[in-house]
Design an enzyme around this catalytic site. Structure first.
Site, PDB file in Angstrom:
ATOM      1  N   HIS A   1      -2.142  -5.524   1.604  1.00  7.22           N
ATOM      2  CA  HIS A   1      -3.760  -6.090   1.500  1.00  7.22           C
ATOM      3  C   HIS A   1      -3.403  -7.504   1.172  1.00  7.22           C
ATOM      4  O   HIS A   1      -2.455  -7.956   0.516  1.00  7.22           O
ATOM      5  CB  HIS A   1      -4.481  -5.315   0.478  1.00  7.22           C
ATOM      6  CG  HIS A   1      -5.625  -5.863   0.042  1.00  7.22           C
ATOM      7  ND1 HIS A   1      -6.848  -5.785   0.740  1.00  7.22           N
ATOM      8  CD2 HIS A   1      -5.950  -6.862  -0.924  1.00  7.22           C
ATOM      9  CE1 HIS A   1      -7.826  -6.748   0.370  1.00  7.22           C
ATOM     10  NE2 HIS A   1      -7.309  -7.142  -0.782  1.00  7.22           N
TER      11      HIS A   1
ATOM     12  N   LYS B   1       0.847  -1.154  -0.030  1.00  4.53           N
ATOM     13  CA  LYS B   1      -0.169   0.030   0.222  1.00  4.53           C
ATOM     14  C   LYS B   1       1.057   1.321  -0.091  1.00  4.53           C
ATOM     15  O   LYS B   1       1.979   1.168   0.234  1.00  4.53           O
ATOM     16  CB  LYS B   1      -0.870  -0.179   1.171  1.00  4.53           C
ATOM     17  CG  LYS B   1      -1.752  -1.284   1.297  1.00  4.53           C
ATOM     18  CD  LYS B   1      -2.814  -1.002   2.475  1.00  4.53           C
ATOM     19  CE  LYS B   1      -3.974  -2.251   2.179  1.00  4.53           C
ATOM     20  NZ  LYS B   1      -5.044  -2.107   3.525  1.00  4.53           N
TER      21      LYS B   1
ATOM     22  N   ASN C   1      -1.835   0.334   6.766  1.00  2.63           N
ATOM     23  CA  ASN C   1      -1.366  -0.821   7.341  1.00  2.63           C
ATOM     24  C   ASN C   1      -0.481  -1.753   6.518  1.00  2.63           C
ATOM     25  O   ASN C   1      -0.567  -2.982   6.282  1.00  2.63           O
ATOM     26  CB  ASN C   1      -2.518  -1.819   7.882  1.00  2.63           C
ATOM     27  CG  ASN C   1      -3.680  -1.901   6.845  1.00  2.63           C
ATOM     28  OD1 ASN C   1      -3.556  -1.956   5.584  1.00  2.63           O
ATOM     29  ND2 ASN C   1      -4.772  -2.784   7.099  1.00  2.63           N
TER      30      ASN C   1
ATOM     31  N   GLU D   1     -10.556 -10.568  -7.025  1.00  2.10           N
ATOM     32  CA  GLU D   1      -9.168  -9.677  -6.897  1.00  2.10           C
ATOM     33  C   GLU D   1      -8.049  -9.799  -7.805  1.00  2.10           C
ATOM     34  O   GLU D   1      -7.322  -8.859  -8.159  1.00  2.10           O
ATOM     35  CB  GLU D   1      -8.752  -9.516  -5.338  1.00  2.10           C
ATOM     36  CG  GLU D   1      -9.873  -8.993  -4.499  1.00  2.10           C
ATOM     37  CD  GLU D   1      -9.267  -8.759  -3.014  1.00  2.10           C
ATOM     38  OE1 GLU D   1     -10.144  -8.168  -2.261  1.00  2.10           O
ATOM     39  OE2 GLU D   1      -8.159  -9.201  -2.700  1.00  2.10           O
TER      40      GLU D   1
ATOM     41  N   TYR E   1     -12.813  -1.770  -3.254  1.00  2.55           N
ATOM     42  CA  TYR E   1     -13.318  -1.895  -1.864  1.00  2.55           C
ATOM     43  C   TYR E   1     -14.890  -1.916  -1.663  1.00  2.55           C
ATOM     44  O   TYR E   1     -15.155  -1.360  -0.551  1.00  2.55           O
ATOM     45  CB  TYR E   1     -12.776  -0.818  -1.172  1.00  2.55           C
ATOM     46  CG  TYR E   1     -11.206  -1.313  -0.528  1.00  2.55           C
ATOM     47  CD1 TYR E   1     -10.809  -2.145   0.023  1.00  2.55           C
ATOM     48  CD2 TYR E   1     -10.158  -0.507  -0.987  1.00  2.55           C
ATOM     49  CE1 TYR E   1      -9.818  -2.643   0.673  1.00  2.55           C
ATOM     50  CE2 TYR E   1      -8.733  -0.840  -0.772  1.00  2.55           C
ATOM     51  CZ  TYR E   1      -8.805  -1.969   0.047  1.00  2.55           C
ATOM     52  OH  TYR E   1      -7.317  -2.434   0.667  1.00  2.55           O
TER      53      TYR E   1
HETATM   54  P1  CMP Z   1      -7.706  -4.173   3.830  1.00  2.00           P
HETATM   55  O1  CMP Z   1      -7.259  -5.475   4.485  1.00  2.00           O
HETATM   56  O2  CMP Z   1      -7.024  -3.855   2.619  1.00  2.00           O
HETATM   57  O3  CMP Z   1      -9.215  -4.137   3.848  1.00  2.00           O
HETATM   58  C1  CMP Z   1      -9.827  -2.905   4.118  1.00  2.00           C
HETATM   59  C2  CMP Z   1      -9.073  -1.912   4.503  1.00  2.00           C
HETATM   60  O4  CMP Z   1      -9.791  -0.678   5.284  1.00  2.00           O
HETATM   61  C3  CMP Z   1      -8.126  -2.290   5.522  1.00  2.00           C
HETATM   62  O5  CMP Z   1      -7.165  -3.063   5.247  1.00  2.00           O
HETATM   63  C4  CMP Z   1      -7.612  -0.818   6.124  1.00  2.00           C
HETATM   64  O6  CMP Z   1      -6.530  -0.359   5.116  1.00  2.00           O
HETATM   65  C5  CMP Z   1      -8.842  -0.051   6.052  1.00  2.00           C
HETATM   66  N1  CMP Z   1      -9.660   0.442   7.184  1.00  2.00           N
HETATM   67  C6  CMP Z   1      -9.451   1.719   7.756  1.00  2.00           C
HETATM   68  N2  CMP Z   1     -10.168   1.546   8.950  1.00  2.00           N
HETATM   69  C7  CMP Z   1     -10.604   0.353   9.083  1.00  2.00           C
HETATM   70  C8  CMP Z   1     -11.220  -0.208  10.264  1.00  2.00           C
HETATM   71  N3  CMP Z   1     -11.943   0.494  11.235  1.00  2.00           N
HETATM   72  N4  CMP Z   1     -11.562  -1.376  10.209  1.00  2.00           N
HETATM   73  C9  CMP Z   1     -11.144  -2.263   9.080  1.00  2.00           C
HETATM   74  N5  CMP Z   1     -10.598  -1.760   7.965  1.00  2.00           N
HETATM   75  C10 CMP Z   1     -10.315  -0.426   7.961  1.00  2.00           C
END
Ligand code: CMP
Length: 133
Positions: free
Chosen positions: A115, A9, A112, A126, A49
């Site tokens: 993904h 990311k 984070n 995906e 998303y």
């Molecule tokens: P990802 O695994 O890519 O899937 C959804 C993404 O939403 C997650 O990682 C985070 O980058 C983002 N995100 C932001 N806030 C939240 C939250 N409160 N709970 C889960 N995902 C979040």
């Protein structure tokens, strides 16, 4: 052989962590079947998303995922989906296990670092989303 989609990311790309993350992928014996850097457009992020469209964090997530380039990759091995999620760690880096990518490189629950597809059904959507061929 199972395939899963990985994304490095924008936060991890900005911090020049792509090499370290790819090393960890190879160390766990994944094959990288496809890999490219791209800048996700707003409409693509919204589509990718869309399961989160009703969540309060959706708009911020789209803004963040389009804030800079990402690397998308297709990872391949037996149990690729589960093994990549184990290597990534919990969504929230503060809750992730020691030694996982999100624990070591994630900034917060949004930024984070990586993904990964969460199920075979998701992976089957995906992977062709970014690798239609
Ligand atoms: P990802 O695994 O890519 O899937 C959804 C993404 O939403 C997650 O990682 C985070 O980058 C983002 N995100 C932001 N806030 C939240 C939250 N409160 N709970 C889960 N995902 C979040």
């Amino acid at each position: 052989m199972e395939k899963t989609l990985a994304i490095i990311k924008p936060d991890a790309i900005k911090k020049k962590l792509a090499g370290k993350i790819i090393d960890r992928i190879y160390d766990k014996n994944f094959n990288i079947a496809g890999l490219k850097m791209l800048h996700i457009q707003e409409n693509q992020a919204k589509e990718f998303y869309k399961v989160h469209a009703e969540r309060p964090f959706f708009n911020d997530l789209v803004k963040y995922m389009t804030s800079g380039p990402v690397i998308v990759a297709v990872l391949e091995k037996e149990n690729a989906i589960k093994d990549w999620r184990n290597l990534m760690g919990a969504t929230n880096p503060a809750e992730a296990t020691e030694g996982t990518i999100r624990k070591d490189f994630g900034e917060n629950i949004e930024a984070n670092a990586v993904h990964g597809s969460d199920s075979p059904e998701t992976a089957s959507i995906e992977v062709p989303f970014f690798f239609p061929d």
